[in-house]
Design a protein around this motif. Structure first.
Motif, PDB file in Angstrom:
ATOM      1  N   GLY A  47      31.949  40.110  38.361  1.00 32.83           N
ATOM      2  CA  GLY A  47      32.667  41.379  38.466  1.00 32.83           C
ATOM      3  C   GLY A  47      34.158  41.188  38.657  1.00 32.83           C
ATOM      4  O   GLY A  47      34.974  41.934  38.091  1.00 32.83           O
ATOM      5  N   THR A  48      34.537  40.174  39.436  1.00 29.88           N
ATOM      6  CA  THR A  48      35.963  39.893  39.651  1.00 29.88           C
ATOM      7  C   THR A  48      36.637  39.496  38.349  1.00 29.88           C
ATOM      8  O   THR A  48      37.724  39.991  38.011  1.00 29.88           O
ATOM      9  CB  THR A  48      36.127  38.772  40.694  1.00 29.88           C
ATOM     10  N   ALA A  49      36.007  38.587  37.599  1.00 31.50           N
ATOM     11  CA  ALA A  49      36.586  38.149  36.327  1.00 31.50           C
ATOM     12  C   ALA A  49      36.720  39.318  35.356  1.00 31.50           C
ATOM     13  O   ALA A  49      37.758  39.499  34.705  1.00 31.50           O
ATOM     14  CB  ALA A  49      35.733  37.038  35.718  1.00 31.50           C
ATOM     15  N   LEU A  50      35.679  40.145  35.269  1.00 32.61           N
ATOM     16  CA  LEU A  50      35.704  41.274  34.350  1.00 32.61           C
ATOM     17  C   LEU A  50      36.768  42.293  34.765  1.00 32.61           C
ATOM     18  O   LEU A  50      37.416  42.908  33.910  1.00 32.61           O
ATOM     19  CB  LEU A  50      34.328  41.946  34.300  1.00 32.61           C
ATOM     20  N   ARG A  51      36.963  42.453  36.051  1.00 33.93           N
ATOM     21  CA  ARG A  51      38.001  43.378  36.527  1.00 33.93           C
ATOM     22  C   ARG A  51      39.368  42.936  36.010  1.00 33.93           C
ATOM     23  O   ARG A  51      40.158  43.732  35.480  1.00 33.93           O
ATOM     24  CB  ARG A  51      37.983  43.427  38.056  1.00 33.93           C
ATOM     25  N   TYR A  52      39.687  41.640  36.170  1.00 36.53           N
ATOM     26  CA  TYR A  52      40.991  41.146  35.729  1.00 36.53           C
ATOM     27  C   TYR A  52      41.119  41.164  34.208  1.00 36.53           C
ATOM     28  O   TYR A  52      42.230  41.297  33.674  1.00 36.53           O
ATOM     29  CB  TYR A  52      41.250  39.746  36.280  1.00 36.53           C
ATOM     30  N   LEU A  53      40.007  41.043  33.506  1.00 37.44           N
ATOM     31  CA  LEU A  53      40.028  41.093  32.047  1.00 37.44           C
ATOM     32  C   LEU A  53      40.083  42.528  31.517  1.00 37.44           C
ATOM     33  O   LEU A  53      40.071  42.747  30.313  1.00 37.44           O
ATOM     34  CB  LEU A  53      38.794  40.377  31.483  1.00 37.44           C
ATOM     35  N   GLY A  54      40.117  43.496  32.436  1.00 37.06           N
ATOM     36  CA  GLY A  54      40.263  44.885  32.040  1.00 37.06           C
ATOM     37  C   GLY A  54      38.971  45.567  31.623  1.00 37.06           C
ATOM     38  O   GLY A  54      39.004  46.680  31.095  1.00 37.06           O
ATOM     39  N   GLU A  55      37.832  44.936  31.893  1.00 41.55           N
ATOM     40  CA  GLU A  55      36.541  45.525  31.536  1.00 41.55           C
ATOM     41  C   GLU A  55      35.959  46.189  32.783  1.00 41.55           C
ATOM     42  O   GLU A  55      35.038  45.675  33.433  1.00 41.55           O
ATOM     43  CB  GLU A  55      35.614  44.446  30.980  1.00 41.55           C
TER      44      GLU A  55
END
Length: 468
Positions: free
Chosen positions: A151-159
Motif C-alpha cells: 500500500g505504501t509503494a502504491l500510494r507513492y506511485l499515485g495508485e
C-alpha cells in the motif's frame, strides 16, 4: 543496560575476551531495540562487525549483527549504500541457514530501503517476494502485514485506490501481538503504520476530517508504544504533513516542537533532516522567508545520503516559496528539479501539485506565451489528479486556475470549473483549501446553490478551524 555497557567495555578493552564481546553484543540487540537506543546499537554492532573480529562471529551472529546494523544505520544516518549491503549480507546468511524468520526481516528491511530511496517499483517487487515466502512457509502474520508495504509503494506511485484496498485489508486482518515482538519484527507497529499511510491517502482522496482523525489515532498509538521510530513515523510522515495540508499551523507547531526534541534525544540525524523540511514548510506558510534556506539545507542533507522519498514534493514547496518571495527564476529552476525527480523515480503522487506550482510560477511572467503554457499545465494537473483520484490536488489546481482566470478577465469560466469540484467534498469545509475555494466562488458570485448550501450547513454544524 549499565551492566551490558560495562561488560562490553571490559570484553573489548585490550581484546580481553572478544568472543564474549561479540556474543554479548548479539544478546544486547533486543535491549537496544526495546529501549530505542539506535545510535548506541549502531556503534556497538559496528565494533562487533570489525574485520579483525571475523573469526569470533558465527554465521548466525553475522546475520543478526548485519540486520541490526542496517536498521540502526537507516534510522540514524539514512539509506546509505552500506544499509543495503548490510541487509543483503544478512539475507545471504539467512538463506544459507534456512532461517525463514530472518529472511523475512531482511526482505522487510530492503523493502524499506527502496521506499526511502524513492525506488517504489523495487519496493513493490520486494513486497511480492515477502508475500510469496510468507505464503510458502505458512506465515499468516507476515503475509497479511506485507499489505502495508504494498500500500505504501502504491500510494507513492499515485495508485491511490489500490493503495487504500491493500491498507484497509491489512488493518482489518491484523491480529494485535501479545508482546512488542511485532515491533521488532516489522520495525514498527504494522497496523499503526498502515493507518498513517491510509490517512495520507484519505486526505489525497478528498476526506480531510477523516484523515485528521486517522492521523490522531496513529499518533496516540505511537505515544502509547513508547517506541522512538513509531513516534517519528506518526509525526513526520502523517500528523504534521496533514496538519500543514489542512492549514492547521497551530497543531503543526505543537507537533514540530515535540519531534524536534525527540530526534535530538535519539541522535537520529536523518529524521532530524526530515523534520526540518516540515519546520521549513511551516515557516513558509507563516510568511517567514527563512524557511527557504532551512528547506534547501535539509533537502541537500537528505539527497546526499540517497534519501528520495517525498523529496519531489518538498522541492516543490521550496520552488513555490521562492516564487512567493520574488525569485521566480530560481523557483522555475527548482520546480524543474522537482518534476524531473518525480518522473525519474516514479514517485508521482505529488505530480499534480508540482504541475500546479509550475503553472503558478509561469503565470508570474507577463508574456502571452507563458500565460498560455501555464493554462495548459493547470489542465495537465487537473487531468492527472482526476486519474489518480486525488480530489484534494484537483481542488488546488482548480482554485489556482480559477484565480488565473479571474485575474485575466475570464471570471465567467470560474464557476463551471471550481463549483462542481467544491461540491464533491462532503467534509473538511473549514480547512484551508476549501475555505479558499469557497471564498473565491463567493467573491465572484458564482458559487452555485450546492456549494453555498454546503458552506451554510458546515457553519450550522459548528465546524471550526484555526485558520478559517
Amino acid at each position: 543496560m549499565d551492566d551490558i555497557r560495562g561488560a562490553l567495555g571490559w570484553a573489548f578493552s585490550g581484546n580481553r575476551s572478544v568472543a564474549t564481546g561479540v556474543a554479548l553484543t548479539v544478546a544486547a540487540l533486543p535491549f537496544w531495540e526495546h529501549l530505542s537506543l539506535l545510535e548506541e546499537c549502531r556503534t556497538g554492532v559496528e565494533l562487533a562487525l570489525s574485520r579483525c573480529f571475523a573469526d569470533f562471529r558465527s554465521a548466525s551472529d553475522e546475520m543478526k549483527l548485519q540486520l541490526a546494523y542496517g536498521t540502526a544505520l537507516l534510522h540514524t544516518r539514512g539509506p546509505l549504500p552500506e544499509v543495503k549491503t548490510a541487509w543483503t549480507t544478512a539475507l545471504g546468511s539467512a538463506e544459507v541457514l534456512n532461517d525463514t524468520e530472518y529472511m523475512l526481516r531482511c526482505l522487510w528491511g530492503l523493502c524499506d530501503y527502496f521506499t526511502w530511496t524513492g525506488d517504489h517499483q523495487s519496493a513493490l517487487g520486494m513486497a511480492d517476494r515477502i508475500r510469496r515466502l510468507a505464503t510458502d512457509r505458512g506465515d499468516l502474520d507476515a503475509r497479511n502485514n506485507v499489505d502495508r508495504q504494498t500500500g505504501t509503494a502504491l500510494r507513492y506511485l499515485g495508485e491511490l485506490a489500490e493503495a487504500r484496498r491493500h491498507l484497509e485489508r491489512m488493518i482489518s486482518r491484523y491480529v494485535p501481538p501479545v508482546t512488542r515482538s511485532d515491533i521488532a519484527r516489522f520495525q514498527l507497529d504494522p497496523r499503526s503504520a498502515a493507518r498513517g499511510t491510509l490517512a495520507n491517502v484519505t486526505w489525497l482522496q478528498g476526506h480531510p476530517d477523516k484523515a485528521v482523525a486517522m492521523a490522531q489515532r496513529q499518533l496516540e498509538e505511537a505515544r502509547a508504544s513508547q517506541h522512538a521510530l513509531a513516534l517519528c513515523n506518526a509525526i513526520v510522515h502523517t500528523t504534521c504533513p496533514i496538519a500543514l495540508w489542512t492549514g492547521d499551523l497551530a497543531a503543526a507547531e505543537r507537533l514540530l516542537v515535540g519531534i524536534e526534541a525527540h530526534v535530538a534525544e535519539h541522535a537520529m540525524s536523518i529524521w532530524s533532516a526530515m523534520s526540518r523540511c516540515l519546520r521549513a514548510e511551516w515557516l513558509l506558510q507563516s510568511g517567514d522567508p527563512s524557511g527557504l534556506a532551512m528547506l534547501r539545507g535539509a533537502l541537500d542533507e537528505l539527497l546526499v545520503v540517497g534519501f528520495r522519498m517525498r523529496c519531489p514534493f518538498y522541492i516543490g514547496v521550496y520552488a513555490a516559496g521562492l516564487g512567493d518571495h520574488g525569485d521566480v527564476d530560481a523557483g522555475q529552476t527548482a520546480i524543474g528539479e522537482a518534476v524531473a525527480l518525480s518522473a525519474s523515480t516514479g514517485e508521482i503522487w505529488c505530480m499534480p501539485e508540482l504541475l500546479r506550482i509550475k503553472a503558478v510560477l509561469l503565470g508570474k511572467e507577463s508574456a502571452n506565451r507563458t500565460v498560455k503554457t501555464a493554462e495548459a499545465l493547470y489542465f495537465q494537473s487537473l487531468d492527472l489528479a482526476r486519474h489518480q483520484g486525488a480530489l484534494s490536488w484537483e481542488l488546488r489546481a482548480a482554485t489556482a486556475l480559477a484565480e488565473h482566470w479571474a485575474q485575466s478577465g475570464q471570471s465567467e469560466r470560474v464557476g463551471g470549473l471550481l463549483a462542481p469540484i467544491y461540491r464533491r467534498f462532503g467534509e473538511g469545509l473549514t480547512t484551508r483549501d476549501l475555505v479558499k475555494a469557497r471564498a473565491l466562488l463567493d467573491t465572484l458570485g458564482d458559487a452555485g446553490k450546492g456549494s453555498k448550501s454546503a458552506a451554510r450547513q458546515a457553519r450550522r454544524d459548528g465546524h471550526t478551524h484555526p485558520n478559517s
